[in-house]
Design an enzyme around this catalytic site. Structure first.
Site, PDB file in Angstrom:
ATOM      1  N   GLY A 133      39.141  30.757  36.365  1.00  0.00           N
ATOM      2  CA  GLY A 133      38.757  30.385  34.819  1.00  0.00           C
ATOM      3  C   GLY A 133      39.888  29.867  33.867  1.00  0.00           C
ATOM      4  N   ASN A 134      41.162  30.488  34.091  1.00  0.00           N
ATOM      5  CA  ASN A 134      41.872  30.445  33.057  1.00  0.00           C
ATOM      6  C   ASN A 134      42.577  28.848  33.145  1.00  0.00           C
ATOM      7  OD1 ASN A 134      43.453  31.145  35.372  1.00  0.00           O
ATOM      8  ND2 ASN A 134      45.065  31.815  34.512  1.00  0.00           N
ATOM      9  N   LYS A 184      24.218  37.539  40.192  1.00  0.00           N
ATOM     10  CA  LYS A 184      25.116  36.853  39.440  1.00  0.00           C
ATOM     11  C   LYS A 184      24.627  36.245  37.969  1.00  0.00           C
ATOM     12  CE  LYS A 184      28.904  33.896  38.876  1.00  0.00           C
ATOM     13  NZ  LYS A 184      30.244  34.472  38.918  1.00  0.00           N
ATOM     14  N   LYS A 186      33.398  30.610  44.146  1.00  0.00           N
ATOM     15  CA  LYS A 186      34.449  29.684  44.395  1.00  0.00           C
ATOM     16  C   LYS A 186      35.622  30.031  45.377  1.00  0.00           C
ATOM     17  CE  LYS A 186      38.402  30.301  41.732  1.00  0.00           C
ATOM     18  NZ  LYS A 186      38.040  31.683  41.414  1.00  0.00           N
ATOM     19  N   LYS A 194      38.548  37.368  46.116  1.00  0.00           N
ATOM     20  CA  LYS A 194      39.736  36.666  46.556  1.00  0.00           C
ATOM     21  C   LYS A 194      40.260  37.377  47.571  1.00  0.00           C
ATOM     22  CE  LYS A 194      40.386  35.960  41.484  1.00  0.00           C
ATOM     23  NZ  LYS A 194      39.216  34.932  41.357  1.00  0.00           N
TER      24      LYS A 194
HETATM   25  P1  ADP Z   1      39.050  33.616  38.423  1.00  0.00           P
HETATM   26  O1  ADP Z   1      38.510  33.230  37.214  1.00  0.00           O
HETATM   27  O2  ADP Z   1      40.411  33.218  38.605  1.00  0.00           O
HETATM   28  O3  ADP Z   1      38.253  33.727  39.481  1.00  0.00           O
HETATM   29  P2  ADP Z   1      38.733  36.670  37.944  1.00  0.00           P
HETATM   30  O4  ADP Z   1      38.298  37.095  36.509  1.00  0.00           O
HETATM   31  O5  ADP Z   1      37.326  36.522  38.460  1.00  0.00           O
HETATM   32  O6  ADP Z   1      39.264  35.382  37.807  1.00  0.00           O
HETATM   33  O7  ADP Z   1      39.499  37.493  38.832  1.00  0.00           O
HETATM   34  C1  ADP Z   1      40.637  37.798  38.351  1.00  0.00           C
HETATM   35  C2  ADP Z   1      40.940  39.283  37.629  1.00  0.00           C
HETATM   36  O8  ADP Z   1      40.750  40.446  38.623  1.00  0.00           O
HETATM   37  C3  ADP Z   1      42.445  39.399  37.053  1.00  0.00           C
HETATM   38  O9  ADP Z   1      42.507  39.016  35.797  1.00  0.00           O
HETATM   39  C4  ADP Z   1      42.055  40.937  36.853  1.00  0.00           C
HETATM   40  O10 ADP Z   1      41.850  41.572  35.531  1.00  0.00           O
HETATM   41  C5  ADP Z   1      41.041  41.601  37.676  1.00  0.00           C
HETATM   42  N1  ADP Z   1      41.458  42.450  38.906  1.00  0.00           N
HETATM   43  C6  ADP Z   1      40.484  43.323  39.175  1.00  0.00           C
HETATM   44  N2  ADP Z   1      40.866  44.150  40.443  1.00  0.00           N
HETATM   45  C7  ADP Z   1      42.336  43.833  40.356  1.00  0.00           C
HETATM   46  C8  ADP Z   1      43.352  44.183  41.254  1.00  0.00           C
HETATM   47  N3  ADP Z   1      43.201  45.321  41.955  1.00  0.00           N
HETATM   48  N4  ADP Z   1      44.541  43.549  41.076  1.00  0.00           N
HETATM   49  C9  ADP Z   1      44.739  42.678  40.359  1.00  0.00           C
HETATM   50  N5  ADP Z   1      43.837  42.210  39.491  1.00  0.00           N
HETATM   51  C10 ADP Z   1      42.625  42.823  39.625  1.00  0.00           C
HETATM   52 MG    MG Z   2      36.174  34.773  39.665  1.00  0.00          MG
END
Ligand code: ADP
Ligand code: MG
Length: 312
Positions: A12-13, A128, A212, A274
């Site tokens: 998202g970023n 979702k 994704k 992820k």
């Molecule tokens: P994206 O849009 O890249 O898919 P998400 O917001 O879905 O991003 O996922 C990334 C976020 O997951 C990070 O910004 C962090 O706040 C969060 N997060 C949750 N658990 C963890 C973890 N164990 N280690 C690192 N980040 C984590």
């Molecule tokens: Mg995500």
């Protein structure tokens, strides 16, 4: 660095929340991508679409109910629109960054459908949240009228929820493969792909959102990539995330990743998919590796200087 085939999944970023922000942000997003290409790698780009498909869906829904009475826009069509709109910005930003470095490589976005199983258990349990917030009363009406599944979303109101099934195959994989083999930069499986089910010779869109991270993993396997790089908002993955004993991880094995998942270190819907995608890819064939790092640190990450690397 010897030449690698790399699938980069943008979070998202990398895209922001509205067209103006996205147009600015993609200029930065293009840099680490072109760094990878500049280093001689074959790069395939995937991305999320949560805010964008939500925005399109909400806009179309509002407009269909207004004086304008635009036609109702089904959710898969909204997903296709988001792929086109994000792809348009991304391919131009990457093209420009390439030209700035005197590199003349064609870039294109492929409208991509991802096949899901109509018997996926996710269809029984939609999770979702998408689109607008409703009152309880509006929610009940919509459920009755349109058969939507509507759930309360973290105290903020009621929202439509759609299933998040697992990707099985990518319908346009041969086109993507051909373009990649010809040296083109391809943007594919945007927003996890347009979810479709097979019905005879037809591919039929379903109201769902494929994660994704999983769709990127799928295309990485299909294209026999060496690396899956998931670029997100954090530089590394942590155990005990946000706690006093938080520990940032550099290199983990598939087994360690499995253990940490079991111990509940990763938030569902954000870091968990992820890690699951990364370990699935690393486990799928000898030599395949997955890296999770931030967009800003991507270049360092690829040199092995930061990020969390998951391998066999
Ligand atoms: P994206 O849009 O890249 O898919 P998400 O917001 O879905 O991003 O996922 C990334 C976020 O997951 C990070 O910004 C962090 O706040 C969060 N997060 C949750 N658990 C963890 C973890 N164990 N280690 C690192 N980040 C984590
Ligand atoms: Mg995500």
């Amino acid at each position: 660095m010897n030449k690698k085939k790399i699938v980069v999944a943008l979070g998202g970023n990398a895209l922001g929340k509205n067209p103006k922000e996205q147009l600015e942000l993609v200029k930065n997003t293009a840099k680490p991508i072109v760094d990878l290409i500049d280093a001689g790698n074959e790069v395939i780009i995937a991305h999320g679409n949560g805010p964008q498909v939500g925005m399109i869906n909400l806009g179309m829904e509002t407009s269909s109910k207004s004086e304008a009475k635009t036609p109702e826009m089904p959710f898969p069509e909204c997903g296709a629109m988001s792929q086109g709109y994000i792809g348009y910005h991304l391919q131009n930003a990457i093209r420009e960054e390439l030209l700035n470095r005197d590199m003349n490589i064609p870039v294109a976005t492929v409208v991509t459908q991802v096949i899901v199983n109509k018997n996926d258990p996710a269809f029984e349990n939609p999770t979702k949240p998408i689109g607008a917030f409703y009152t309880e009363e509006e929610a009940k009406k919509l459920e009755a009228k349109k058969g939507y599944n509507i759930k309360e979303d973290a105290g903020r109101g009621y929202r439509r929820v759609v299933p998040s099934p697992m990707p099985i195959d990518v319908a346009e994989k041969e086109t993507v493969r051909t373009l990649v083999d010809k040296g083109h930069i391809v943007i594919t499986v945007g927003g996890g792909g347009i979810p479709v089910v097979e019905e005879g010779n037809s591919l039929v869109g379903v109201p769902a959102v494929i994660d994704k991270d999983f769709a990127s993993e799928k295309i990485a396997e299909i294209l026999d990539a060496d690396y899956l790089i998931i670029l997100t908002a954090v530089e590394k993955v942590a155990i005990n995330f946000g706690k006093e004993n938080e520990e940032w991880l550099e290199k983990i094995s598939v087994e360690e990743a499995e253990t940490y998942i079991e111990q509940g270190h990763f938030a569902p819907g954000s870091m968990l998919p992820k890690i699951q995608a990364a370990l699935k890819f690393a486990n799928s064939k000898e030599g395949r590796k997955a890296l999770i790092t931030s967009l800003e640190k991507a270049a360092y990450g690829i040199e092995g200087r930061t990020g969390t690397l998951i391998s066999m």
